[in-house]
Scaffold this motif. Structure first.
Motif, PDB file in Angstrom:
ATOM      1  N   ARG A  32     -17.369  -2.698  17.127  1.00 41.60           N
ATOM      2  CA  ARG A  32     -17.782  -1.375  17.642  1.00 41.60           C
ATOM      3  C   ARG A  32     -17.731  -0.299  16.556  1.00 41.60           C
ATOM      4  NH1 ARG A  32     -14.099  -2.260  22.984  1.00 41.60           N
ATOM      5  NH2 ARG A  32     -15.438  -3.819  23.962  1.00 41.60           N
ATOM      6  N   GLY A  33     -17.462  -0.715  15.332  1.00 33.87           N
ATOM      7  CA  GLY A  33     -17.587   0.236  14.227  1.00 33.87           C
ATOM      8  C   GLY A  33     -16.311   0.666  13.536  1.00 33.87           C
ATOM      9  N   THR A  34     -15.157   0.257  14.055  1.00 27.29           N
ATOM     10  CA  THR A  34     -13.905   0.614  13.381  1.00 27.29           C
ATOM     11  C   THR A  34     -13.736  -0.264  12.144  1.00 27.29           C
ATOM     12  OG1 THR A  34     -12.860   1.223  15.460  1.00 27.29           O
ATOM     13  CG2 THR A  34     -11.388   0.754  13.614  1.00 27.29           C
ATOM     14  N   ARG A  35     -13.435   0.364  11.028  1.00 29.71           N
ATOM     15  CA  ARG A  35     -13.183  -0.419   9.813  1.00 29.71           C
ATOM     16  C   ARG A  35     -11.702  -0.782   9.786  1.00 29.71           C
ATOM     17  NH1 ARG A  35     -14.565   2.302   4.897  1.00 29.71           N
ATOM     18  NH2 ARG A  35     -14.122   4.261   5.930  1.00 29.71           N
ATOM     19  N   ILE A  36     -11.415  -2.066   9.676  1.00 27.80           N
ATOM     20  CA  ILE A  36     -10.038  -2.556   9.786  1.00 27.80           C
ATOM     21  C   ILE A  36      -9.654  -3.295   8.508  1.00 27.80           C
ATOM     22  CG2 ILE A  36      -8.425  -3.906  11.187  1.00 27.80           C
ATOM     23  CD1 ILE A  36     -10.409  -3.724  13.494  1.00 27.80           C
ATOM     24  N   PHE A  37      -8.486  -2.938   7.987  1.00 26.29           N
ATOM     25  CA  PHE A  37      -7.996  -3.543   6.750  1.00 26.29           C
ATOM     26  C   PHE A  37      -6.563  -4.034   6.946  1.00 26.29           C
ATOM     27  CE2 PHE A  37     -11.021  -0.213   5.769  1.00 26.29           C
ATOM     28  CZ  PHE A  37     -11.936  -0.882   4.975  1.00 26.29           C
ATOM     29  N   ALA A  38      -6.218  -5.106   6.272  1.00 28.85           N
ATOM     30  CA  ALA A  38      -4.854  -5.643   6.313  1.00 28.85           C
ATOM     31  C   ALA A  38      -4.319  -5.670   4.884  1.00 28.85           C
ATOM     32  CB  ALA A  38      -4.856  -7.043   6.911  1.00 28.85           C
ATOM     33  N   GLU A  39      -3.115  -5.139   4.696  1.00 29.98           N
ATOM     34  CA  GLU A  39      -2.575  -5.026   3.336  1.00 29.98           C
ATOM     35  C   GLU A  39      -2.190  -6.390   2.780  1.00 29.98           C
ATOM     36  OE1 GLU A  39       0.872  -3.638   0.474  1.00 29.98           O
ATOM     37  OE2 GLU A  39       1.247  -4.392   2.483  1.00 29.98           O
ATOM     38  N   ASP A  40      -2.563  -6.611   1.537  1.00 28.67           N
ATOM     39  CA  ASP A  40      -2.393  -7.931   0.940  1.00 28.67           C
ATOM     40  C   ASP A  40      -0.930  -8.363   0.810  1.00 28.67           C
ATOM     41  OD1 ASP A  40      -1.910  -5.948  -0.920  1.00 28.67           O
ATOM     42  OD2 ASP A  40      -3.168  -6.796  -2.497  1.00 28.67           O
ATOM     43  N   VAL A  41      -0.056  -7.469   0.372  1.00 30.67           N
ATOM     44  CA  VAL A  41       1.351  -7.846   0.176  1.00 30.67           C
ATOM     45  C   VAL A  41       2.004  -8.213   1.515  1.00 30.67           C
ATOM     46  CG1 VAL A  41       3.615  -7.022  -0.576  1.00 30.67           C
ATOM     47  CG2 VAL A  41       1.572  -6.470  -1.932  1.00 30.67           C
ATOM     48  N   SER A  42       1.705  -7.426   2.548  1.00 31.08           N
ATOM     49  CA  SER A  42       2.262  -7.715   3.871  1.00 31.08           C
ATOM     50  C   SER A  42       1.774  -9.073   4.375  1.00 31.08           C
ATOM     51  CB  SER A  42       1.860  -6.625   4.867  1.00 31.08           C
ATOM     52  OG  SER A  42       2.314  -5.370   4.454  1.00 31.08           O
ATOM     53  N   CYS A  43       0.504  -9.377   4.109  1.00 29.64           N
ATOM     54  CA  CYS A  43      -0.047 -10.676   4.540  1.00 29.64           C
ATOM     55  C   CYS A  43       0.642 -11.823   3.804  1.00 29.64           C
ATOM     56  CB  CYS A  43      -1.553 -10.721   4.294  1.00 29.64           C
ATOM     57  SG  CYS A  43      -2.517  -9.683   5.402  1.00 29.64           S
ATOM     58  N   ARG A  44       0.764 -11.669   2.488  1.00 27.73           N
ATOM     59  CA  ARG A  44       1.372 -12.753   1.705  1.00 27.73           C
ATOM     60  C   ARG A  44       2.825 -12.964   2.121  1.00 27.73           C
ATOM     61  NH1 ARG A  44      -1.379 -10.530  -2.787  1.00 27.73           N
ATOM     62  NH2 ARG A  44       0.533  -9.681  -3.651  1.00 27.73           N
ATOM     63  N   ALA A  45       3.529 -11.863   2.403  1.00 29.83           N
ATOM     64  CA  ALA A  45       4.937 -11.968   2.784  1.00 29.83           C
ATOM     65  C   ALA A  45       5.107 -12.716   4.101  1.00 29.83           C
ATOM     66  CB  ALA A  45       5.548 -10.570   2.904  1.00 29.83           C
ATOM     67  N   ARG A  46       4.056 -12.740   4.906  1.00 32.20           N
ATOM     68  CA  ARG A  46       4.132 -13.403   6.215  1.00 32.20           C
ATOM     69  C   ARG A  46       3.311 -14.683   6.255  1.00 32.20           C
ATOM     70  NH1 ARG A  46       4.954  -8.322   6.110  1.00 32.20           N
ATOM     71  NH2 ARG A  46       6.447  -7.315   7.502  1.00 32.20           N
ATOM     72  N   GLY A  47       2.867 -15.121   5.115  1.00 33.63           N
ATOM     73  CA  GLY A  47       2.131 -16.393   5.047  1.00 33.63           C
ATOM     74  C   GLY A  47       0.785 -16.347   5.737  1.00 33.63           C
ATOM     75  N   ILE A  48       0.178 -15.167   5.786  1.00 30.33           N
ATOM     76  CA  ILE A  48      -1.129 -15.034   6.440  1.00 30.33           C
ATOM     77  C   ILE A  48      -2.215 -15.149   5.372  1.00 30.33           C
ATOM     78  CG2 ILE A  48      -2.634 -13.480   7.750  1.00 30.33           C
ATOM     79  CD1 ILE A  48      -0.060 -12.281   8.977  1.00 30.33           C
ATOM     80  N   ALA A  49      -2.947 -16.259   5.439  1.00 26.58           N
ATOM     81  CA  ALA A  49      -3.972 -16.512   4.419  1.00 26.58           C
ATOM     82  C   ALA A  49      -5.373 -16.247   4.943  1.00 26.58           C
ATOM     83  CB  ALA A  49      -3.872 -17.956   3.931  1.00 26.58           C
ATOM     84  N   ALA A  50      -5.549 -16.350   6.258  1.00 25.95           N
ATOM     85  CA  ALA A  50      -6.880 -16.134   6.844  1.00 25.95           C
ATOM     86  C   ALA A  50      -6.792 -15.057   7.909  1.00 25.95           C
ATOM     87  CB  ALA A  50      -7.403 -17.430   7.449  1.00 25.95           C
ATOM     88  N   LEU A  51      -7.765 -14.149   7.897  1.00 29.50           N
ATOM     89  CA  LEU A  51      -7.734 -13.005   8.808  1.00 29.50           C
ATOM     90  C   LEU A  51      -8.779 -13.125   9.905  1.00 29.50           C
ATOM     91  CD1 LEU A  51      -7.421 -10.242   6.052  1.00 29.50           C
ATOM     92  CD2 LEU A  51      -5.618 -10.967   7.632  1.00 29.50           C
ATOM     93  N   ALA A  52      -8.509 -12.454  11.011  1.00 33.19           N
ATOM     94  CA  ALA A  52      -9.463 -12.438  12.129  1.00 33.19           C
ATOM     95  C   ALA A  52     -10.786 -11.844  11.671  1.00 33.19           C
ATOM     96  CB  ALA A  52      -8.883 -11.603  13.277  1.00 33.19           C
ATOM     97  N   ASP A  53     -11.844 -12.240  12.350  1.00 26.95           N
ATOM     98  CA  ASP A  53     -13.166 -11.703  12.011  1.00 26.95           C
ATOM     99  C   ASP A  53     -13.154 -10.184  12.113  1.00 26.95           C
ATOM    100  OD1 ASP A  53     -14.047 -14.267  11.698  1.00 26.95           O
ATOM    101  OD2 ASP A  53     -14.930 -14.413  13.707  1.00 26.95           O
ATOM    102  N   GLY A  54     -13.734  -9.548  11.128  1.00 26.99           N
ATOM    103  CA  GLY A  54     -13.811  -8.092  11.150  1.00 26.99           C
ATOM    104  C   GLY A  54     -12.666  -7.392  10.453  1.00 26.99           C
TER     105      GLY A  54
END
Lengths: 151, 108
Positions: B63-85
């Protein structure tokens, strides 16, 4: 980095941010918030943006100079190193950046510090202040960022 | 059009107010304002690919919201793949965005 997104954001902006105020209430060893604020403050200082931090409630313990490096448990030393530095060291380094570059001011709430017995134990660069300082930080800031505490 | 930055530092599913925050973001988007949703610390947990909460983020993105996930926080939690969008980003991006100016910054 997403330079296209950055430029898209900046093109539509009417503001020119020169000063950011953080309002922080999270103390040592509670949550990630203080570390995140300092990481972000460092990035803003690198961009020539002045940073003011109003620390109140438990955040007044972040600048307690009596906090010392403590030893990590033997089983973790290979991963974390021998010693764990207190966050006040990071704050002190950012305050010193202002000597020769963009400055960060850190004001500790006097009432909160007195209640917690740390008023006379603040690191050299932290300034004991009042709500009047908070008001001036907010009034003078182009952008105010209030960090909530978990309840 | 106003510009809003919403920084989500808590796990969206940890508190019921996470739902309220998503409603706020959606509402701001519907009113025609520009909204940037930046996930960091535990906020990135919802963006893990396959997570239920990630579907809500994908809908917001559609619906147009730009969504970003911070890289360090992702790596610290073992998140390698993000949801679409949801796109991986950094504190450098956040600092540049703040430098660009927003009408309001909501840090949750």
């Amino acid at each position: 980095m997403h330079n296209d997104e950055i430029s898209e954001s900046q093109e539509s902006s009417q503001k020119h941010v020169r000063k950011v105020a953080f309002i922080l209430a999270t103390g040592s060893y509670q949550r990630e918030a203080p570390t995140t604020v300092l990481r972000l403050a460092e990035k803003l200082l690198e961009r020539g943006i002045e940073v003011n931090v109003w620390a109140f409630e438990e955040a007044v313990t972040l600048t307690n100079r009596d906090q010392i490096e403590h030893n990590e448990p033997p089983s973790l030393r290979e991963v974390l190193g021998d010693r764990h530095a207190p966050i006040g060291r990071f704050i002190d380094q950012l305050l010193r950046v202002g000597l020769h570059g963009t400055k960060m001011d850190w004001v500790t709430c006097i009432l909160c510090a007195q209640e917690r017995g740390v008023e006379r134990h603040q690191i050299g660069g932290a300034i004991i202040g009042t709500l009047g300082d908070l008001w001036k930080f907010v009034k003078g800031a182009d952008q105010v960022i209030a960090i909530p505490v978990y309840r | 059009m106003k510009r809003f930055l919403v920084v989500e530092s808590r796990d969206l599913t940890e508190y019921t107010s996470g739902t309220t925050l998503m409603s706020l973001v959606e509402g701001l988007g519907k009113s025609g304002d520009e909204v940037v949703l930046f996930l960091l610390e535990n906020g990135v947990i919802a963006a893990r690919k396959g997570a239920d909460a990630g579907q809500g983020l994908s809908r917001l993105s559609d619906r147009g919201t730009r969504i970003f996930a911070e890289d360090v926080s992702c790596r610290a939690r073992g998140i390698a793949a993000l949801a679409d969008g949801v796109r991986e980003s950094s504190l450098d991006f956040l600092a540049d965005a703040i430098a660009g100016g927003f009408d309001n910054i909501v840090w949750y």
